[in-house]
Each structure stands twice: as C-alpha cells, then as structure tokens.
Enzyme design. Structure first.
Site, PDB file in Angstrom:
ATOM      1  CD  GLU A  34      -1.889   2.916  -1.983  1.00  0.00           C
ATOM      2  OE1 GLU A  34      -2.010   3.952  -2.663  1.00  0.00           O
ATOM      3  OE2 GLU A  34      -1.389   1.859  -2.424  1.00  0.00           O
ATOM      4  CG  PHE A  86      11.610  -3.636   3.600  1.00  0.00           C
ATOM      5  CD1 PHE A  86      10.754  -2.560   3.499  1.00  0.00           C
ATOM      6  CD2 PHE A  86      12.406  -3.957   2.509  1.00  0.00           C
ATOM      7  CE1 PHE A  86      10.686  -1.796   2.336  1.00  0.00           C
ATOM      8  CE2 PHE A  86      12.358  -3.208   1.346  1.00  0.00           C
ATOM      9  CZ  PHE A  86      11.496  -2.134   1.259  1.00  0.00           C
ATOM     10  NE  ARG A 106      15.276 -10.493  -6.114  1.00  0.00           N
ATOM     11  CZ  ARG A 106      15.872 -10.919  -7.218  1.00  0.00           C
ATOM     12  NH1 ARG A 106      15.207 -11.651  -8.097  1.00  0.00           N
ATOM     13  NH2 ARG A 106      17.137 -10.642  -7.460  1.00  0.00           N
ATOM     14  CG  PHE A 139      -0.405  -3.293  -8.348  1.00  0.00           C
ATOM     15  CD1 PHE A 139      -1.418  -2.889  -9.192  1.00  0.00           C
ATOM     16  CD2 PHE A 139       0.886  -3.340  -8.818  1.00  0.00           C
ATOM     17  CE1 PHE A 139      -1.147  -2.521 -10.504  1.00  0.00           C
ATOM     18  CE2 PHE A 139       1.172  -2.985 -10.125  1.00  0.00           C
ATOM     19  CZ  PHE A 139       0.159  -2.575 -10.969  1.00  0.00           C
ATOM     20  CB  ALA A 143       5.624  -7.691  -5.920  1.00  0.00           C
ATOM     21  CB  THR A 190       6.817   5.585 -16.602  1.00  0.00           C
ATOM     22  OG1 THR A 190       6.203   4.893 -15.508  1.00  0.00           O
ATOM     23  CG2 THR A 190       6.001   5.385 -17.878  1.00  0.00           C
ATOM     24  CB  ILE A 201       7.222  -5.607 -11.682  1.00  0.00           C
ATOM     25  CG1 ILE A 201       7.047  -6.748 -10.660  1.00  0.00           C
ATOM     26  CG2 ILE A 201       8.004  -6.073 -12.898  1.00  0.00           C
ATOM     27  CD1 ILE A 201       6.145  -7.875 -11.104  1.00  0.00           C
ATOM     28  CG  HIS A 232       4.464   4.743 -11.241  1.00  0.00           C
ATOM     29  ND1 HIS A 232       3.700   5.703 -10.623  1.00  0.00           N
ATOM     30  CD2 HIS A 232       4.027   3.547 -10.756  1.00  0.00           C
ATOM     31  CE1 HIS A 232       2.845   5.126  -9.801  1.00  0.00           C
ATOM     32  NE2 HIS A 232       3.031   3.817  -9.861  1.00  0.00           N
TER      33      HIS A 232
END
Length: 156
Positions: free
Chosen positions: A61, A116, A130, A25, A83, A89, A85, A91
């Site tokens: 995941e 990380f 970034r 994603f 990433a 919502t 973004i 979420h």
C-alpha cells in the site's frame, strides 16, 4: 585548472513540510524506523507541526498513499518506511518488487523526493540490525536522502 561547479544539498529541514508513510505490518521494526526518521528530521530543524505520519497496512500500500500525498502538493518530501521479511512462499518477492517499483515510479512521476526506507530482509535478525542496531537505522538514512534531494532539486 578551472573549478567544477558543484550542486549539493544542505541537510537543513527548516521550513519544510514532510510526510512519513509507514506500514503497520511488522510494526515492532517499523516503529524504530519511524523514530529514527522523526528524530533525524527534528535534529535538522524540522518543526514537529510540519510533519505528518500516515499509517498503511503493509508495503504493498505504500506506493498508492505516497502517490496521493505527492499529488496533493502539500509536502516537500515523503519518507516511505516498512519492513518485509522473507517467508516460505514467493509472496515476499512480489510485494518487495511491486512496492519498490511503485515508490520509484511515484517519485519520478510527481517530482516529489521520496526517501526509500523499505527493508527487504531474509530474517527478523536482519531487520532488527537495520532498524537501529549493528547496521544503523535505515529510517534515518531514508530521511537524510530525502532531505538532501529536496535541497538539491531547489538548486536545479
């Protein structure tokens, strides 16, 4: 005055086996993070044959796959890259919080250093910054932190 004993990690990846876990994603951002991490590790002596890239669907995941890799005891360290973004919502908040907690818990439970590199950005522009522009490449930073932690732990 007496000197203080200092333990510091050397940024030397020779002889290590490393896993990178990266999300599909937002791959247009994540691929740049992966490229930065791979380049950094190779420049610091990692043999490409000692590196594995595991792709996962999304940030949620990441902890599970990092945990599975750490439990195998086949890797000296793991770099988690993704990433998230912000959208319209909540979420975003749930995914970021749970992925972050899961990765941290995996590192603590397993003793395997995990770099990380999960970007949590308010906009696509922030993510791009970034992933290799104005704000540097957070994939490089995650790989560097993981490498230094491996080398510190070896001395403790």
């Amino acid at each position: 005055m007496n000197s203080v004993t200092t333990i510091a990690g050397q940024l030397d990846a020779r002889g290590l086996k490393i896993a990178i876990v990266a999300t599909r994603f937002n791959d247009f951002i994540v691929d740049r993070l992966v490229g930065g991490a791979v380049d950094y590790l190779e420049r610091h002596g990692l043999d490409r044959d000692s590196l594995i890239l595991v792709r996962v669907p999304g940030a949620f995941e990441l902890p599970l796959v990092c945990r599975k890799l750490a439990a195998a005891h086949a890797y000296n360290g793991i770099v988690a890259l993704g990433a998230v973004i912000r959208g319209a919502t909540p979420h975003f908040d749930y995914v970021c919080a749970e992925a972050s907690k899961g990765i941290a818990q995996t590192m603590l439970d397993s003793g395997t250093p995990i770099g990380f590199g999960l970007l949590t950005c308010d906009s696509i522009e922030q993510a791009i910054e970034r992933a290799g522009s104005k704000a540097g490449n957070k994939g490089v930073e995650a790989a560097a932190a993981m490498l230094e932690t491996i080398r510190v732990l070896e001395q403790l």
